[in-house]
Design an enzyme around this catalytic site. Structure first.
Site, short mmCIF file in Angstrom:
data_model
loop_
_atom_site.label_atom_id
_atom_site.label_comp_id
_atom_site.label_asym_id
_atom_site.label_seq_id
_atom_site.Cartn_x
_atom_site.Cartn_y
_atom_site.Cartn_z
N ASP A 1 -2.05 26.09 -33.61
CA ASP A 1 -3.16 25.88 -34.55
C ASP A 1 -3.57 27.14 -35.25
O ASP A 1 -3.26 28.27 -34.83
CB ASP A 1 -4.35 25.26 -33.82
CG ASP A 1 -4.91 26.13 -32.71
OD1 ASP A 1 -4.11 26.77 -32.00
OD2 ASP A 1 -6.15 26.18 -32.54
N GLU B 1 -6.08 26.30 -29.63
CA GLU B 1 -6.46 27.58 -29.03
C GLU B 1 -7.67 28.19 -29.73
O GLU B 1 -8.43 28.94 -29.12
CB GLU B 1 -5.27 28.55 -29.09
CG GLU B 1 -5.45 29.84 -28.31
CD GLU B 1 -6.06 30.98 -29.11
OE1 GLU B 1 -6.41 32.01 -28.52
OE2 GLU B 1 -6.21 30.83 -30.35
#
Length: 358
Positions: free
Chosen positions: A77, A131
């Protein structure tokens, strides 16, 4: 969870070109499925890898019976796009959202997974989601909870941006709210009230006078910091406020645990109402481990402390020593003008390839 038409990825492309392909598949936290689909599809094309998936987390492994297993991990991400997609190249620099944090590191992982079929150590490649957001959504945390056997290893490398230098361990982080109270009144008759915002002055003075600790662990110097990161207060333009909240963030060296970190912050703000709202423990560098020493030597022999929290802490909690090592400049992470050096991507890949094949 796989979509029917995942974006194809060619893992034989050079690292810089592959990074650009990854960057051009948007994957803001919570929207990683298209990228996870593409990675899963590409990895399943290599017979030397076994591939598993859990949500938008993809894990690929070699099973060669080597004496040591190394885990290479990276998150898929990015922070929200800031008018910096699609990617573009200027000279040696690849620009775009996620180039540094951390699709360049993911590209190195994918290149190694595809082109090193018989490494000198068994390898586990972990690609995980979420994350950049709250810890409860972190894909590596979900894997640690639901499939800890997938993360088993003797050593782990988080491909987080580190400027091509090994960064050992990570800091812990604690957030807390200091609440100040007063008495509400009309601002035209302020003597009838007690201004809660004014009481924040003592909190800010303590922060201004705070002397952060420096501590050396395994030859690396960690610098602590305690700072105000938000102030909330006020009712209206003509009202003396009866409440003010100062949010503070304590970044602490990994020789402290959660209990010690909270005790320290409460001592600093003794006499004030304080509520801890969030914390994540740090990780010791673990550079004395033989696997870490071998990796350090293979990547240039230099290391520094990691300023910030990373998922090395999750591996540390699982008993797997871990370091951060990736091609991006951590100072460019999350910036609108984020970029990564193409030559740095190639250099990190070459060093890791040599470590895994020599």
């Amino acid at each position: 969870m796989s979509s029917s038409n995942p974006t194809p990825l060619d893992l034989t492309l050079d690292g810089g070109t592959l990074t650009a392909r990854l960057v051009d598949i948007p994957s803001v936290s919570g929207d990683e499925q298209a990228l996870a689909d593409a990675i899963e599809t590409a990895l399943r094309g290599y017979p030397h890898l076994s591939v598993d998936r859990h949500g938008n987390n993809v894990v690929a492994r070699t099973n060669l019976g080597r004496a040591e297993r190394v885990v290479l991990a990276g998150h898929l991400d990015t922070v929200p796009i800031a008018d910096n997609l699609p990617s573009w190249v200027e000279g040696d620099l690849l620009h775009g959202c996620g180039t540094t944090d951390m699709k360049s590191g993911v590209a190195v992982q994918l290149r190694l997974a595809a082109t090193v079929p018989e490494p000198n150590r068994d390898l586990t490649f972990v690609f995980y989601d979420c994350e950049e957001v709250e810890a409860s959504r972190n894909g590596l945390g979900h894997l640690a909870k639901d499939h800890p056997e997938w993360l088993a290893g003797d050593f782990a490398v988080l491909m987080e941006p580190s400027g091509g230098m090994v960064e050992g361990g990570c800091q812990g982080t604690l957030r807390a709210q200091v609440r100040l109270t007063g008495v509400r009144a009309h601002s035209a008759r302020s003597w009838l009230g007690d201004n809660a915002i004014h009481h924040a002055a003592e909190v800010l003075t303590r922060l201004e006078n705070y002397q952060p600790r420096r501590v050396e662990i395994d030859g690396l110097e960690y610098r602590e910091g305690l700072n105000a990161v938000r102030i909330d207060g006020g009712v209206a333009g003509n009202v003396i406020p009866d409440e003010c909240v100062v949010t503070v963030n304590f970044r602490y060296a990994p020789d402290r645990d959660e209990v010690d970190a909270e005790k320290h912050v409460r001592e600093v703000f003794d006499g004030f109402e304080l509520t801890v709202t969030d914390f994540a423990v740090g990780a010791l560098p673990g550079l004395s481990q033989p696997a870490a020493q071998a990796f350090l030597e293979a990547t240039g022999g230099q290391a520094r402390a990691k300023f910030g929290w990373t998922d090395v802490a999750r591996f540390s909690a699982l008993g797997v020593p871990a370091v951060n090592y990736g091609p991006g400049d951590p100072n460019l992470a999350h910036k609108r003008e984020e970029y990564c050096s193409l030559s740095a991507i190639a250099e990190v890949e070459d060093r890791m390839r040599a470590w895994l094949t020599s």
